[in-house]
Design an enzyme around this catalytic site. Structure first.
Site, PDB file in Angstrom:
ATOM      1  CB  ILE A   1       1.514   1.771   0.594  1.00 37.09           C
ATOM      2  CG1 ILE A   1       0.338   1.481  -0.299  1.00 37.09           C
ATOM      3  CG2 ILE A   1       1.292   0.750   1.955  1.00 37.09           C
ATOM      4  CD1 ILE A   1      -0.100   0.276  -0.883  1.00 37.09           C
ATOM      5  N   GLY A   2       3.165   3.336   2.891  1.00 42.70           N
ATOM      6  CA  GLY A   2       4.288   3.433   3.776  1.00 42.70           C
ATOM      7  C   GLY A   2       4.176   2.569   5.185  1.00 42.70           C
TER       8      GLY A   2
ATOM      9  CB  THR B   1       4.771   1.038  -5.217  1.00 44.77           C
ATOM     10  OG1 THR B   1       5.534  -0.168  -4.924  1.00 44.77           O
ATOM     11  CG2 THR B   1       4.564   0.886  -6.732  1.00 44.77           C
TER      12      THR B   1
ATOM     13  CD  GLU C   1      -1.556  -3.586  -0.053  1.00 48.28           C
ATOM     14  OE1 GLU C   1      -1.849  -3.054   0.827  1.00 48.28           O
ATOM     15  OE2 GLU C   1      -0.152  -3.740  -0.581  1.00 48.28           O
TER      16      GLU C   1
HETATM   17  C1  LIG Z   1       7.339  -5.071  -6.210  1.00 49.48           C
HETATM   18  C2  LIG Z   1       7.086  -4.557  -4.705  1.00 49.48           C
HETATM   19  C3  LIG Z   1       6.401  -3.476  -4.403  1.00 49.48           C
HETATM   20  C4  LIG Z   1       6.319  -3.217  -2.846  1.00 49.48           C
HETATM   21  N1  LIG Z   1       5.377  -1.933  -2.700  1.00 49.48           N
HETATM   22  C5  LIG Z   1       5.491  -1.776  -1.439  1.00 49.48           C
HETATM   23  C6  LIG Z   1       5.006  -0.594  -1.144  1.00 49.48           C
HETATM   24  O1  LIG Z   1       4.511   0.289  -1.838  1.00 49.48           O
HETATM   25  N2  LIG Z   1       4.863  -0.101   0.182  1.00 49.48           N
HETATM   26  C7  LIG Z   1       5.171  -1.143   1.191  1.00 49.48           C
HETATM   27  O2  LIG Z   1       5.087  -0.678   2.366  1.00 49.48           O
HETATM   28  N3  LIG Z   1       5.941  -2.099   1.051  1.00 49.48           N
HETATM   29  C8  LIG Z   1       5.926  -2.413  -0.344  1.00 49.48           C
HETATM   30  N4  LIG Z   1       6.402  -3.888  -0.670  1.00 49.48           N
HETATM   31  C9  LIG Z   1       6.916  -4.448   0.344  1.00 49.48           C
HETATM   32  C10 LIG Z   1       6.156  -5.950   0.592  1.00 49.48           C
HETATM   33  O3  LIG Z   1       4.977  -5.674   1.147  1.00 49.48           O
HETATM   34  C11 LIG Z   1       7.230  -6.716   1.380  1.00 49.48           C
HETATM   35  O4  LIG Z   1       8.306  -7.159   0.422  1.00 49.48           O
HETATM   36  C12 LIG Z   1       6.650  -8.170   1.795  1.00 49.48           C
HETATM   37  O5  LIG Z   1       5.665  -7.741   2.751  1.00 49.48           O
HETATM   38  C13 LIG Z   1       7.465  -9.026   2.348  1.00 49.48           C
HETATM   39  O6  LIG Z   1       8.573  -8.447   3.146  1.00 49.48           O
HETATM   40  P1  LIG Z   1      10.139  -8.516   3.300  1.00 49.48           P
HETATM   41  O7  LIG Z   1      10.494  -8.079   1.746  1.00 49.48           O
HETATM   42  O8  LIG Z   1      10.534  -7.640   4.359  1.00 49.48           O
HETATM   43  O9  LIG Z   1      10.570  -9.787   3.334  1.00 49.48           O
HETATM   44  P2  LIG Z   1      10.561 -10.791   4.656  1.00 49.48           P
HETATM   45  O10 LIG Z   1       9.315 -10.344   5.425  1.00 49.48           O
HETATM   46  O11 LIG Z   1      12.032 -10.869   5.096  1.00 49.48           O
HETATM   47  O12 LIG Z   1      10.288 -12.376   4.171  1.00 49.48           O
HETATM   48  C14 LIG Z   1      11.397 -12.796   3.506  1.00 49.48           C
HETATM   49  C15 LIG Z   1      10.930 -14.503   3.204  1.00 49.48           C
HETATM   50  O13 LIG Z   1      10.489 -15.140   4.386  1.00 49.48           O
HETATM   51  C16 LIG Z   1       9.363 -15.651   4.371  1.00 49.48           C
HETATM   52  N5  LIG Z   1       8.603 -15.513   5.831  1.00 49.48           N
HETATM   53  C17 LIG Z   1       8.734 -14.466   6.184  1.00 49.48           C
HETATM   54  N6  LIG Z   1       8.039 -14.596   7.602  1.00 49.48           N
HETATM   55  C18 LIG Z   1       7.525 -15.988   7.759  1.00 49.48           C
HETATM   56  C19 LIG Z   1       6.771 -16.646   8.509  1.00 49.48           C
HETATM   57  N7  LIG Z   1       6.259 -16.087   9.631  1.00 49.48           N
HETATM   58  N8  LIG Z   1       6.290 -17.768   8.124  1.00 49.48           N
HETATM   59  C20 LIG Z   1       6.882 -18.352   6.773  1.00 49.48           C
HETATM   60  N9  LIG Z   1       7.639 -17.646   5.695  1.00 49.48           N
HETATM   61  C21 LIG Z   1       7.921 -16.417   6.293  1.00 49.48           C
HETATM   62  C22 LIG Z   1       8.622 -14.496   3.374  1.00 49.48           C
HETATM   63  O14 LIG Z   1       7.433 -15.382   2.790  1.00 49.48           O
HETATM   64  C23 LIG Z   1       9.533 -14.303   2.356  1.00 49.48           C
HETATM   65  O15 LIG Z   1       9.525 -15.382   1.439  1.00 49.48           O
HETATM   66  C24 LIG Z   1       6.626  -4.104  -2.049  1.00 49.48           C
HETATM   67  C25 LIG Z   1       7.247  -5.356  -2.499  1.00 49.48           C
HETATM   68  C26 LIG Z   1       7.477  -5.517  -3.681  1.00 49.48           C
HETATM   69  C27 LIG Z   1       8.386  -6.700  -4.212  1.00 49.48           C
END
Ligand SMILES: Cc1cc2nc3c(=O)[nH]c(=O)nc-3n(C[C@H](O)[C@H](O)[C@H](O)COP(=O)(O)OP(=O)(O)OC[C@H]3O[C@@H](n4cnc5c(N)ncnc54)[C@H](O)[C@@H]3O)c2cc1C
Length: 383
Positions: A129-130, A164, A250
């Site tokens: 997933i990108g 992933t 998903e």
């Molecule tokens: C093990 C793992 C596998 C993954 N695999 C993939 C994959 O295959 N492909 C892919 O594309 N992505 C993948 N991801 C990414 C995952 O979808 C993102 O980590 C997730 O969407 C959160 O984005 P971020 O890490 O940028 O955190 P951020 O968006 O920066 O969030 C940081 C914190 O702030 C909080 N926050 C952010 N915005 C708000 C809001 N509006 N209101 C309240 N709280 C908020 C969040 O809940 C979080 O606690 C993976 C992540 C993990 C941990």
């Protein structure tokens, strides 16, 4: 407000469940796998995926002309929950079978369907997933990866993160900007592409996770990658809507509450030897909660089969389910307290350790708990 239709299992479901259990027993006894927690992300085995393909247990819902098996959603549900409950090594094909294949079936061209789906159904083709980028996780519409029309194709530039399994996958479904955002509406101008990960200009680098795995997820760099015209998935500019329809697939499946179940299942015989009222109450609570979650998740499988897009219901299952996965581990610690290590099954400490180290990802990947609560609150008219 929410719809979780009731689902009941018929005789064909019971027969299938027995077949899957026999298959898993055989695989376990013959060295096919050692059960592990978080198996749909942590344990990839192309051999195991191909064995499932040979059984007809991948692409189960898809039309036969694309290598599928035209089975009901409930049959696929039974296979996935048995695999997860057994901690089987399903990570290689998981994303392709769960969502990318269904996305291609729904939005792809005839050529894309004929070329990719039969390989997924055989357990030979894997997808990543990108979506996420370093500045675009929860705020997905902020993606900066771009695809620009270039002669008869597209030129792709950008950097995806947390991809992933990208290091062993054949394709990544990439969300990219194909035209500027329309003022404040950033969801406009995004498109999805099926990117062949063997193309020149793609660099995939592993990211070490808390559990010590050097390459479970990755950073993926696209530098002037030349994509053919038919890499576009669906309609140009409809990437946002297409991504949203993918999220119900998903977020709603049994992998959102069974990630740590194998730990409970493995420890139960030892716990039973030390049964008392305190332990019985904890097991009863876990059992009741799991039954409710399963009932909700099954209801979503039915809605998906009916062609609906139950995004909010899926958010509820993921929000409650991933908290449940943590609760299983917390309660397990209490259930095990006072039980000598010698009475625990062989390999159990490793199983439990891995489950604990992977716990933080459960409430992040696929949408964080805070974001899911926002979606649910909006549906309830609270924001
Ligand atoms: C093990 C793992 C596998 C993954 N695999 C993939 C994959 O295959 N492909 C892919 O594309 N992505 C993948 N991801 C990414 C995952 O979808 C993102 O980590 C997730 O969407 C959160 O984005 P971020 O890490 O940028 O955190 P951020 O968006 O920066 O969030 C940081 C914190 O702030 C909080 N926050 C952010 N915005 C708000 C809001 N509006 N209101 C309240 N709280 C908020 C969040 O809940 C979080 O606690 C993976 C992540 C993990 C941990």
């Amino acid at each position: 407000m929410f719809s979780f239709p009731k689902v009941s299992f018929d005789e064909s479901c019971n027969t299938l469940r027995s077949e899957v259990r026999s298959f898993l027993d055989y695989q376990r006894l013959n060295g096919g796998f050692t059960p592990c927690a978080d198996c749909w992300v942590s344990a990839a085995s192309p051999e195991f995926s191909q064995a499932l393909g040979a059984q007809g247990w991948l692409g189960m819902l898809w039309p036969k002309q694309y290598g599928g098996h035209e089975r009901p959603a409930l049959h696929r549900y039974i296979v996935t929950e048995e695999l997860l409950a057994a901690g089987a090594p399903v990570a290689a094909h998981w994303i392709a079978d769960r969502q990318s294949g269904s996305q291609i079936l729904r939005f792809g061209s005839e050529a894309q369907k004929l070329s990719i789906l039969p390989r997924i159904a055989r357990g030979e083709c894997y997808t990543a997933i990108g979506m996420s980028e370093s500045q675009a996780g929860s705020d997905l519409a902020a993606v900066q990866t771009s695809a620009v029309k270039n002669g008869s194709g597209w030129k792709l530039n950008g950097r995806k993160i947390w991809s992933t399994g990208a290091h062993f996958c054949h394709y990544m479904i990439v969300l990219a900007r194909t035209s500027p955002a329309d003022g404040r509406n950033r969801q406009i101008g995004l498109s999805q592409f099926i990117v062949d990960l063997s193309l020149p200009g793609i660099e995939i680098t592993g990211i070490r996770d808390l559990a010590g795995s050097p390459q479970q997820f990755n950073e993926t760099l696209f530098e002037n990658v030349e994509l053919p015209d038919d890499a576009l998935l669906g309609t140009e500019g409809h990437g946002w809507q297409q991504c949203m329809s993918e999220l119900a697939l998903e977020r709603s499946g049994p992998e959102r509450f069974l990630t740590t179940f194998i730990c409970l299942e493995t420890a139960l015989p030892a716990i039973a030897q030390y049964a008392d009222d305190r332990r019985a109450a904890l097991i009863g609570k876990l059992y009741a909660n799991l039954r409710v979650l399963r009932r909700m998740s099954l209801g979503i499988a039915r809605l998906l089969q009916n062609g609906e897009t139950p995004t909010t219901e899926a958010a509820v299952v993921k929000e409650v389910g991933t908290r449940m996965e943590n609760e299983i581990i917390t309660d397990l610690r209490q259930l095990l307290s006072g039980i000598p290590a010698k009475d625990l099954p062989e390999g159990f400490p490793t199983l439990l350790r891995d489950a604990i180290l992977h716990l933080p990802s459960n409430t992040l990947r696929g949408g964080t708990t805070e974001i899911l609560r926002g979606i649910i609150a909006r549906q309830l008219g609270m924001r």
